[in-house]
Enzyme design. Structure first.
Site: not given
Ligand code: SAH
Length: 245
Positions: A35, A56, A168
């Site tokens: 990742d 991603k 996030m």
């Protein structure tokens, strides 16, 4: 040969925060799917593996999840030792369980390996004790990404009596701030915004709930960052005072 996929947490960034088990899995790996939040420095533990980036990141070009699933299965069925390397811990906002279930349903052996999640590492690197005795009775890990924005959710989060660690959140600072203020958390509540936790470029911005959005702007806060919200966010980094006696 038995097909096997290791779903491994690479930790928050500092390669020394890898677990011994992660290092062992990497040492055995023939294929590593990595990742983009993973520090490439950890790849020193798999010098002979084929490394395939499958990042991603929100907003950027991304590899569809279904494609990652198929890639893992294809290599495992070739009898290769596959490591799927994820930032932090594979099961903290990391889809680790989804991937494990998908593989297991197809008869592929899977092993999950913990990593140190960014929220825990970030706090510790800044001298914050998330469940400090007498100050916080617990900690709540929350993503700002899919957070239900109904006032009830915010009210509940504002009233947990625990330290909040928000993942996030950089693109949603205003919603986090507004929701928690509306939910009843005082504007004076300490906040620590920690960018690139555990990496040499780590930065931290100490502020309050009332001022976090404005301060993030002047600080130019960028992703990846975590937000620590609660009384413990006022704790200072550990430092040894000069002994003068
Ligand atoms: N599985 C990961 C989380 C992936 S979600 C873990 O356990 O850490 C991605 C979010 O994690 C980012 O938006 C950010 O909030 C956080 N994050 C990941 N690495 C980080 C780092 N080094 N410093 C600060 N936040 C980080």
């Amino acid at each position: 040969m038995a097909a096997k996929v290791w779903l491994v947490g690479a930790g928050p960034g500092d390669p020394e925060l890898l677990t011994l088990k992660a290092v062992r899995a990497l040492g055995e790996a023939e294929v590593v799917l990595i990742d983009d939040l993973v520090n490439p420095a950890v790849l020193e533990h798999c010098p002979n593996a084929r490394v395939i980036p499958v990042g991603k990141r929100g907003g950027c070009r991304s590899t569809p999840q279904a494609f990652i699933h198929r890639l893992m299965a294809r290599y495992a069925r070739q009898g290769l030792c596959v490591v799927r390397l994820k930032g932090g811990d594979p099961c903290i906002f990391g889809r680790g369980k989804e991937e494990a279930d998908w593989l297991a349903a197809r008869g592929i052996e899977v092993e999950l390996v913990n990593g140190i999640t960014a929220g825990l590492a970030g706090a510790t690197q800044c001298g914050i004790s998330l469940t400090h005795r007498g100050v916080a009775r617990g900690v709540t890990l929350v993503t700002a990404h899919t957070l239900d924005e109904s006032s009830l959710q915010w009210r509940a989060l504002a009233n947990t009596g625990t330290t909040l660690v928000i993942y996030m959140g950089v693109a949603r600072l205003e919603q986090v701030q507004g929701g928690l203020l509306d939910g009843g958390l005082p504007a004076s509540t300490p906040v620590a915004m920690i960018e690139n936790a555990s990496l040499p470029q780590q930065r931290e911005c100490r502020t309050t709930l009332g001022e976090m959005t404005a301060h993030a702007l002047t600080f130019a806060l960028k992703s990846p960052a975590i937000l620590v919200i609660g009384e413990v966010a006022a704790q200072a980094a550990v430092s040894v005072l000069e002994h003068t006696a």
